[in-house]
Design an enzyme around this catalytic site. Structure first.
Site, PDB file in Angstrom:
ATOM      1  N   GLU A  45     -24.100 -55.103   2.876  1.00  0.00           N
ATOM      2  CA  GLU A  45     -24.256 -55.733   1.564  1.00  0.00           C
ATOM      3  C   GLU A  45     -22.872 -55.935   0.948  1.00  0.00           C
ATOM      4  O   GLU A  45     -22.170 -54.974   0.649  1.00  0.00           O
ATOM      5  CB  GLU A  45     -25.107 -54.857   0.647  1.00  0.00           C
ATOM      6  CG  GLU A  45     -25.212 -55.401  -0.763  1.00  0.00           C
ATOM      7  CD  GLU A  45     -25.553 -54.330  -1.795  1.00  0.00           C
ATOM      8  OE1 GLU A  45     -26.223 -54.662  -2.776  1.00  0.00           O
ATOM      9  OE2 GLU A  45     -25.133 -53.174  -1.623  1.00  0.00           O
TER      10      GLU A  45
ATOM     11  N   ASP B 140     -25.262 -50.228   2.353  1.00  0.00           N
ATOM     12  CA  ASP B 140     -25.156 -50.484   0.920  1.00  0.00           C
ATOM     13  C   ASP B 140     -23.685 -50.554   0.511  1.00  0.00           C
ATOM     14  O   ASP B 140     -22.847 -49.809   1.016  1.00  0.00           O
ATOM     15  CB  ASP B 140     -25.864 -49.345   0.171  1.00  0.00           C
ATOM     16  CG  ASP B 140     -25.933 -49.575  -1.317  1.00  0.00           C
ATOM     17  OD1 ASP B 140     -26.612 -50.524  -1.740  1.00  0.00           O
ATOM     18  OD2 ASP B 140     -25.298 -48.793  -2.063  1.00  0.00           O
TER      19      ASP B 140
END
Length: 537
Positions: A262, A199
């Site tokens: 990401e 993330d």
């Protein structure tokens, strides 16, 4: 296979909304295990599990309070092990989310860090003195609104958070922080996971000089003032690259593992994706928001793919049209076609792109966002910016499995509502319809899996075609496949030479002699020869 991730298709599961096994209205790990046969039946290669770790759930699990456990709402570590074993038995790899740029405010590490300025964890988070007038150290803003700095009365300092005040940001300039997270990754690798979805992978480092971000020009102030700054000092810092290389070195000690990061950077997304995947010593893949917005045109898709491979010819992207952070694409792009036509075509397009692919749960049903009322919201983004920004709850509502109460998701009250437009698109009904979006996904996935050019071939775009026609050749080692898409609701006709008869599960496409007629949102795949020519008829 060591490089199984190249050309792979991963299915994202949002655990809270996939399947509830105990009637508490919250999806859980045993529920996921129960439904894995559905995922395997699609023909994907892997699953990605959004966070299931202990958390106060202020940001639905992206505020982790224990990196080595499972939140009781989702089950136990034993439940995770069962899920992992079941997935592997079905031929599915398992990728888990790692949210390591920040943690929950109630994490023991932050509790120790805030105790005073001299404790062993004092530098594990980003602390700074106030300006002489008591204001924050600089102009940095938080994505969920307000300053990126919150005052801590105990330390008489501000701490930084890119998201909620309850999500303090780790200080990766501290060597002990890096060592700690290498231990976290090792724990899950030893447990048998096949990879990590990292993330906010470009948020790990900040500018140690705490320089203020410059302003961005705008005609009209955006809904979120965060978007008024060029975030050059809060993310995508040069120190990030060596840290990615340390994580890659760790995963390379294990057989056939991978990392996909990401990348969130509105101005430099494709450039950063290329930088972070260049060579074989950084990320295996970069997951992009590039195709998660409103843009939908032949020129846009061509530019995104070409820009990536021009900037990183040895890099590898992972493309997606939907995920848990954005409105579902079947609704987001609704002006470009009827829902089912658009859902089938976007599946065909996404699964024809060079790189790897990520699908989001429910996308195979043609699901659209749930229209939420304010009192139903849980997402801080929606709560803070309503009604101009409705947040992410609309794309996070439960998976719909059948026509029973609550769509077969739970026997209790679901944590987010299942409303009639979503309830109508359930797995059981679409299973029985040979022409459904669900069965189109299965057919396209099977076609991609069996076509080496579509999975691993290089891309050459066809010039001279008017919008909304997109055409490109995927060149494999022994064969080439021409991929043609009419990205609009009106019919178009193309003149073709040097092609064979259509292959694969095309739709609204008829080859008549040297003419290919594409109806609304039509698409086709054709064997391409060296003398290929494609032009408007």
């Amino acid at each position: 296979m060591q490089n199984w991730w190249r050309g792979s298709v991963t299915y994202q599961i949002y655990p809270r909304s996939f399947q509830d096994s105990n009637g508490d209205g919250i999806g859980d790990l045993p529920g996921i295990t129960q439904r894995l046969p559905h995922v395997a039946s699609l023909g994907v290669d892997a699953i990605w599990l959004s966070p299931f770790y202990p958390s106060p759930m202020l940001d639905m699990g992206y505020d982790v309070s224990d990196y080595f456990g499972v939140h009781p709402d989702f089950g136990t570590l034993a439940d995770f092990d069962t899920l992992l074993e079941t997935a592997h038995g079905l031929g599915l790899k398992v990728i888990v989310d790692q949210v390591i740029s920040h943690c929950a405010k109630d994490h023991p590490l932050f509790a120790e860090s805030r105790r005073d300025r001299t404790n062993p964890k004092a530098d594990w988070f980003i602390w700074a003195d106030p300006q002489p007038d008591g204001s924050p150290p600089n102009n940095w803003l938080a994505i969920f609104g307000g300053s990126a700095w919150t005052w801590d009365a105990g330390r008489r300092q501000y701490y930084m958070h890119n998201f909620l005040p309850e999500q303090p940001t780790f200080n990766f300039h501290c060597p002990e922080v890096q060592e700690y997270f290498l231990d976290v990754l090792t724990f899950w690798l030893d447990r048998g996971v096949d990879g990590f979805r990292l993330d906010t992978v470009n948020y790990y480092f900040h500018d140690p000089k705490l320089r203020s971000n410059p302003a961005l020009p705008f005609d009209r102030p955006p809904v979120n003032p965060y978007d008024m700054q060029d975030q050059i000092y809060t993310k995508t810092r040069p120190e990030n690259v060596p840290w990615l290389e340390r994580m890659r070195a760790l995963t390379d000690r294990y057989d056939a593992r991978m990392m996909v990061g990401e990348v969130g950077d509105a101005l430099r997304q494709i450039e950063v994706m290329g930088l972070y995947t260049a060579g074989d010593h950084r990320l295996h893949m970069a997951y992009s928001f590039e195709m998660l917005g409103d843009a939908f045109s032949a020129a846009f898709f061509r530019s995104a793919v070409e820009s990536f491979f021009e900037g990183a010819p040895d890099g590898w992207p992972c493309w997606a049209f939907s995920n848990h952070d954005v409105p579902r694409h079947a609704g987001r792009w609704a002006e470009h076609g009827a829902t089912d036509d658009l859902a089938r075509q976007t599946a065909a397009l996404l699964l024809s792109l060079e790189g790897s692919v990520c699908l989001y749960q429910g996308e195979e049903l043609g699901q659209t966002d749930t229209e939420m009322e304010y009192h139903e919201l849980t997402d801080p983004k929606g709560l803070n910016f309503w009604p101009d920004e409705k947040g992410r709850d609309g794309c996070r509502t439960p998976m719909v499995w059948d026509g029973s109460a609550e769509g077969g998701f739970t026997t209790g009250t679901p944590w987010l509502p299942v409303k009639p437009p979503q309830a109508a698109r359930h797995v059981a009904a679409l299973e029985a319809d040979a022409d459904s979006v669900l069965n189109a996904y299965r057919a396209i996935l099977a076609f991609r899996r069996d076509d080496d050019a579509l999975r691993l071939g290089r891309t050459r775009f066809v010039d001279g075609l008017p919008e909304p026609v997109l055409a490109f050749v995927r060149q494999g080692e022994g064969a080439a496949t021409l991929c043609v898409f009419n990205l609009g609701p009106r019919p178009v006709t193309l003149a073709l030479t040097g092609v064979g008869a259509p292959i694969g599960p095309g739709r609204n496409a008829v080859l008549d002699g040297a003419e290919l007629r594409l109806g609304a949102n039509g698409y086709a795949w054709l064997p391409a020869g060296a003398d290929l020519s494609v032009r408007p008829a």
